[in-house]
Design a protein around this motif. Structure first.
Motif, PDB file in Angstrom:
ATOM      1  N   GLN A 174       0.824  -1.208   0.000  1.00  0.00           N
ATOM      2  CA  GLN A 174       0.000   0.000   0.000  1.00  0.00           C
ATOM      3  C   GLN A 174       0.860   1.260   0.000  1.00  0.00           C
ATOM      4  OE1 GLN A 174      -2.794  -0.095   3.275  1.00  0.00           O
ATOM      5  NE2 GLN A 174      -3.389  -2.227   2.878  1.00  0.00           N
ATOM      6  N   ILE A 175       0.326   2.285  -0.660  1.00  0.00           N
ATOM      7  CA  ILE A 175       0.899   3.634  -0.607  1.00  0.00           C
ATOM      8  C   ILE A 175      -0.109   4.516   0.113  1.00  0.00           C
ATOM      9  CG2 ILE A 175       1.795   5.591  -1.917  1.00  0.00           C
ATOM     10  CD1 ILE A 175       3.441   3.096  -2.321  1.00  0.00           C
ATOM     11  N   TRP A 176       0.310   5.117   1.225  1.00  0.00           N
ATOM     12  CA  TRP A 176      -0.515   6.102   1.909  1.00  0.00           C
ATOM     13  C   TRP A 176       0.049   7.469   1.577  1.00  0.00           C
ATOM     14  CZ3 TRP A 176      -0.782   3.853   7.606  1.00  0.00           C
ATOM     15  CH2 TRP A 176      -1.432   2.609   7.565  1.00  0.00           C
ATOM     16  N   LEU A 177      -0.751   8.298   0.932  1.00  0.00           N
ATOM     17  CA  LEU A 177      -0.274   9.604   0.506  1.00  0.00           C
ATOM     18  C   LEU A 177      -1.070  10.685   1.224  1.00  0.00           C
ATOM     19  CD1 LEU A 177       0.748  10.475  -3.111  1.00  0.00           C
ATOM     20  CD2 LEU A 177      -0.059  12.199  -1.514  1.00  0.00           C
ATOM     21  N   ALA A 178      -0.395  11.441   2.090  1.00  0.00           N
ATOM     22  CA  ALA A 178      -1.034  12.478   2.895  1.00  0.00           C
ATOM     23  C   ALA A 178      -0.509  13.846   2.487  1.00  0.00           C
ATOM     24  CB  ALA A 178      -0.761  12.232   4.379  1.00  0.00           C
ATOM     25  N   GLY A 179      -1.423  14.772   2.267  1.00  0.00           N
ATOM     26  CA  GLY A 179      -1.038  16.152   1.987  1.00  0.00           C
ATOM     27  C   GLY A 179      -1.517  17.064   3.088  1.00  0.00           C
ATOM     28  N   GLY A 180      -0.592  17.660   3.848  1.00  0.00           N
ATOM     29  CA  GLY A 180      -0.963  18.587   4.915  1.00  0.00           C
ATOM     30  C   GLY A 180      -1.801  17.926   5.986  1.00  0.00           C
ATOM     31  N   ALA A 232       5.033  15.377  -4.291  1.00  0.00           N
ATOM     32  CA  ALA A 232       4.398  14.068  -4.453  1.00  0.00           C
ATOM     33  C   ALA A 232       3.985  13.917  -5.915  1.00  0.00           C
ATOM     34  CB  ALA A 232       3.183  13.959  -3.532  1.00  0.00           C
ATOM     35  N   ARG A 233       4.813  13.222  -6.680  1.00  0.00           N
ATOM     36  CA  ARG A 233       4.546  13.061  -8.104  1.00  0.00           C
ATOM     37  C   ARG A 233       4.660  11.595  -8.485  1.00  0.00           C
ATOM     38  NH1 ARG A 233       8.662  17.003  -9.460  1.00  0.00           N
ATOM     39  NH2 ARG A 233       9.543  15.353 -10.772  1.00  0.00           N
ATOM     40  N   VAL A 234       3.842  11.208  -9.454  1.00  0.00           N
ATOM     41  CA  VAL A 234       3.805   9.811  -9.865  1.00  0.00           C
ATOM     42  C   VAL A 234       5.099   9.401 -10.558  1.00  0.00           C
ATOM     43  CG1 VAL A 234       2.638   8.186 -11.417  1.00  0.00           C
ATOM     44  CG2 VAL A 234       1.292   9.710  -9.961  1.00  0.00           C
ATOM     45  N   ASP A 235       5.711  10.322 -11.309  1.00  0.00           N
ATOM     46  CA  ASP A 235       6.967   9.958 -11.990  1.00  0.00           C
ATOM     47  C   ASP A 235       8.075   9.646 -10.988  1.00  0.00           C
ATOM     48  OD1 ASP A 235       7.077  12.583 -11.158  1.00  0.00           O
ATOM     49  OD2 ASP A 235       8.285  13.267 -12.841  1.00  0.00           O
ATOM     50  N   MET A 236       8.066  10.355  -9.827  1.00  0.00           N
ATOM     51  CA  MET A 236       9.049  10.061  -8.790  1.00  0.00           C
ATOM     52  C   MET A 236       8.748   8.710  -8.130  1.00  0.00           C
ATOM     53  SD  MET A 236      11.125  12.531  -8.977  1.00  0.00           S
ATOM     54  CE  MET A 236      12.087  12.252  -7.499  1.00  0.00           C
ATOM     55  N   MET A 237       7.460   8.424  -7.916  1.00  0.00           N
ATOM     56  CA  MET A 237       7.090   7.116  -7.355  1.00  0.00           C
ATOM     57  C   MET A 237       7.559   5.993  -8.279  1.00  0.00           C
ATOM     58  SD  MET A 237       3.177   7.607  -6.007  1.00  0.00           S
ATOM     59  CE  MET A 237       2.637   9.076  -5.153  1.00  0.00           C
ATOM     60  N   LYS A 238       7.367   6.202  -9.549  1.00  0.00           N
ATOM     61  CA  LYS A 238       7.716   5.179 -10.537  1.00  0.00           C
ATOM     62  C   LYS A 238       9.200   4.843 -10.484  1.00  0.00           C
ATOM     63  CE  LYS A 238       6.922   4.159 -15.441  1.00  0.00           C
ATOM     64  NZ  LYS A 238       6.418   4.707 -16.717  1.00  0.00           N
ATOM     65  N   GLN A 239      10.023   5.871 -10.205  1.00  0.00           N
ATOM     66  CA  GLN A 239      11.467   5.669 -10.146  1.00  0.00           C
ATOM     67  C   GLN A 239      11.908   5.024  -8.831  1.00  0.00           C
ATOM     68  OE1 GLN A 239      13.531   9.344 -10.938  1.00  0.00           O
ATOM     69  NE2 GLN A 239      12.266   9.811 -12.732  1.00  0.00           N
ATOM     70  N   ASP A 277      -6.489  14.898  -7.074  1.00  0.00           N
ATOM     71  CA  ASP A 277      -7.007  14.717  -8.438  1.00  0.00           C
ATOM     72  C   ASP A 277      -5.875  14.546  -9.444  1.00  0.00           C
ATOM     73  OD1 ASP A 277      -9.558  14.915  -7.473  1.00  0.00           O
ATOM     74  OD2 ASP A 277      -9.894  16.972  -8.149  1.00  0.00           O
ATOM     75  N   GLY A 278      -4.804  15.340  -9.282  1.00  0.00           N
ATOM     76  CA  GLY A 278      -3.677  15.242 -10.199  1.00  0.00           C
ATOM     77  C   GLY A 278      -2.975  13.899 -10.121  1.00  0.00           C
ATOM     78  N   ILE A 279      -2.743  13.427  -8.912  1.00  0.00           N
ATOM     79  CA  ILE A 279      -2.071  12.135  -8.743  1.00  0.00           C
ATOM     80  C   ILE A 279      -2.961  11.000  -9.242  1.00  0.00           C
ATOM     81  CG2 ILE A 279      -1.177  10.507  -7.030  1.00  0.00           C
ATOM     82  CD1 ILE A 279      -0.203  12.896  -5.418  1.00  0.00           C
ATOM     83  N   MET A 280      -4.255  11.087  -8.964  1.00  0.00           N
ATOM     84  CA  MET A 280      -5.164  10.053  -9.444  1.00  0.00           C
ATOM     85  C   MET A 280      -5.142   9.976 -10.975  1.00  0.00           C
ATOM     86  SD  MET A 280      -9.283   9.644  -8.869  1.00  0.00           S
ATOM     87  CE  MET A 280      -9.099   9.713  -7.098  1.00  0.00           C
ATOM     88  N   LYS A 281      -5.163  11.127 -11.624  1.00  0.00           N
ATOM     89  CA  LYS A 281      -5.125  11.156 -13.086  1.00  0.00           C
ATOM     90  C   LYS A 281      -3.847  10.510 -13.611  1.00  0.00           C
ATOM     91  CE  LYS A 281      -5.164  14.400 -16.982  1.00  0.00           C
ATOM     92  NZ  LYS A 281      -5.238  15.840 -17.366  1.00  0.00           N
ATOM     93  N   ASP A 282      -2.712  10.829 -12.996  1.00  0.00           N
ATOM     94  CA  ASP A 282      -1.429  10.283 -13.446  1.00  0.00           C
ATOM     95  C   ASP A 282      -1.336   8.777 -13.165  1.00  0.00           C
ATOM     96  OD1 ASP A 282      -0.736  12.793 -14.308  1.00  0.00           O
ATOM     97  OD2 ASP A 282       0.467  13.275 -12.537  1.00  0.00           O
ATOM     98  N   LEU A 283      -1.892   8.340 -12.034  1.00  0.00           N
ATOM     99  CA  LEU A 283      -1.876   6.911 -11.731  1.00  0.00           C
ATOM    100  C   LEU A 283      -2.693   6.125 -12.763  1.00  0.00           C
ATOM    101  CD1 LEU A 283      -2.274   6.875  -7.831  1.00  0.00           C
ATOM    102  CD2 LEU A 283      -0.263   6.155  -9.129  1.00  0.00           C
ATOM    103  N   LYS A 284      -3.844   6.653 -13.118  1.00  0.00           N
ATOM    104  CA  LYS A 284      -4.664   5.999 -14.138  1.00  0.00           C
ATOM    105  C   LYS A 284      -3.916   5.930 -15.468  1.00  0.00           C
ATOM    106  CE  LYS A 284      -9.192   7.301 -12.261  1.00  0.00           C
ATOM    107  NZ  LYS A 284     -10.418   8.106 -12.495  1.00  0.00           N
TER     108      LYS A 284
END
Length: 419
Positions: A299-305, A367-374, A395-402
């Motif tokens: 699992q990835i738990w992603l928290a913002g603020g 928090a970016r999907v391209d960094m997660m991918k690496q 919303d941005g991360i969800m779009k990139d994950l899809k």
């Protein structure tokens, strides 16, 4: 994530009504009369669904995926009901058909009730959708929709037979829906708060960086909840009338209940500046289905603020023998704003299955999907994602994950908006 069981139930209800209404339409009704009364009936059923959802019944949380999703559907269904009602109003025949007795039909109050309900519906809809209206004003005025519902109920059941067959199969269905709707409305306004309120007393108000932690001591039995759930908090004192929803940041089983609130508006600022220990509090809940306990092993738990709070409850409750592999990504503008960061480091140290990844934007880390991918050891689609934070970030991360091929059912978010 929004579940479809509840959506299908609403669609099925509308479809059943349409079949009954069209299949048993009186022969003396024109096609225009049948069609416009169909639209009016659908509007009434949608209003009923919206009112039933406002009861916060746990069964419906399972159907829709949590109270946050129920409120999303509540809002959308309410708007659709207004649109169907408007088309019904402007489309229904205004003149009596040939052979109808004007002296009989002029005595019924259906027309004025319909006009009043439309006026109040437009006013209520404007208030409900206007984000600029303060919550303290919005909440009591939103109850105008209960009056609209009663007026619509009266409009339908006092309509002349030349327009509506109240005791046809579809009419009886609307009658049953009206009874359920009125009982649900009475429960929401008069019964729900008394039944679900759990009394607490404020033990401490701890100011944090741009946030406030409120610690509550139970006055009797405490609240039974799961990590990641939220509750409505109502201060039982003058000037604190309306309840507000907050995620529970303590772990289940603790002898105190903790809420961590970001200072965003007048109410949360007042909490920080004026609230004192000793004040009584009512807590209603718990609600929500933001549950990671039964998800996949990775699992990835992603928290913002302040979106950290549901994960704070989860990690505080986690035992060392937990088999899941979790990456907790905590994004904030700077280290100083990362509340509870030191505690998170302690938990990550005692839990071999948790990897803490702090990201601070002032250091150029986002928090970016391209960094997660690496940096993640496994492909992105092998993880389940739980995200809570600012809507643009989520919303941005969800779009990139899809876009990277992660299935939607593996992405879990909270829709923490109740108006």
């Amino acid at each position: 994530m929004l579940k479809r069981h509840g959506i299908f139930a609403i669609i099925g209800l509308i479809a059943l009504f349409a079949v009954l209404h069209l299949g048993f339409a009186p022969e003396d009704h024109s096609s225009r009369t049948t069609g416009t009364t169909l639209l009016g009936g659908i509007a009434f059923l949608l209003m009923t669904c919206s009112i039933v959802l406002s009861t916060r019944a746990p069964m419906f949380e399972d159907w829709f995926g949590g109270l946050d999703r129920m409120y999303q559907v509540h809002r959308i269904v309410g708007v659709l009901a207004a649109l169907f009602a408007l088309v019904h109003f402007f489309g229904v025949p205004k003149a009596l058909p040939d052979g109808a007795d004007p002296a009989v039909n002029v005595l019924v109050p259906s027309a004025p009730l319909g006009m009043l309900s439309l006026i109040f519906l437009v006013i209520g809809l404007f208030i409900a959708l206007n984000r600029k209206i303060r919550y303290s004003f919005w909440r009591p005025t939103h109850k105008i929709m209960g009056l609209v519902y009663i007026l619509v109920f009266g409009h339908f059941f006092t309509a002349p037979p030349v327009f509506v067959a109240q005791f046809s199969p579809s009419g009886l269905m609307l009658l049953a829906a009206g009874i359920v709707g009125i009982l649900s409305m009475l429960y929401s306004v008069f019964g729900m708060n008394r039944r679900t309120a759990v009394p607490f007393n404020i033990e401490a108000v701890n100011p944090l960086e741009r946030a406030t932690e409120v610690v509550l001591k139970p006055a009797g039995q405490s609240l039974d909840f799961k990590p990641g759930q939220f509750a409505f908090v109502e201060i039982d004192a003058k000037g604190w009338s309306e309840p507000h929803p907050f995620t529970i940041s303590s772990a289940p089983g603790e002898d105190r209940l903790r809420f961590t609130m970001k200072v965003l508006g007048d109410w949360t600022r007042k909490v920080r500046e004026e609230l004192q220990p000793g004040v009584d509090v009512k807590v209603r809940g718990p609600y929500g289905r933001f549950d990671a306990s039964n998800a996949g092993d990775k699992q990835i738990w992603l928290a913002g603020g302040i979106g950290l709070t549901p994960f704070l409850s989860k990690i505080r409750a986690m035992e060392p023998d937990d088999k899941r592999q979790i990456h907790l990504v905590y994004a904030a503008r700077e280290a100083q704003e990362a509340i509870f960061l030191d505690e998170l480091k302690v938990h990550a140290g005692r839990l071999s299955n948790v990897t803490l990844v702090p990201l601070f934007s002032d250091e150029g880390n986002f928090a970016r999907v391209d960094m997660m991918k690496q940096k993640l050891p496994d492909p992105l689609d092998s993880y389940e994602y739980f995200m809570c934070g600012p809507k643009p970030m989520v919303d941005g991360i969800m779009k990139d994950l899809k876009a990277e091929g992660v299935p939607r059912h593996k992405i879990h978010t909270e829709a923490f908006e109740f108006r």
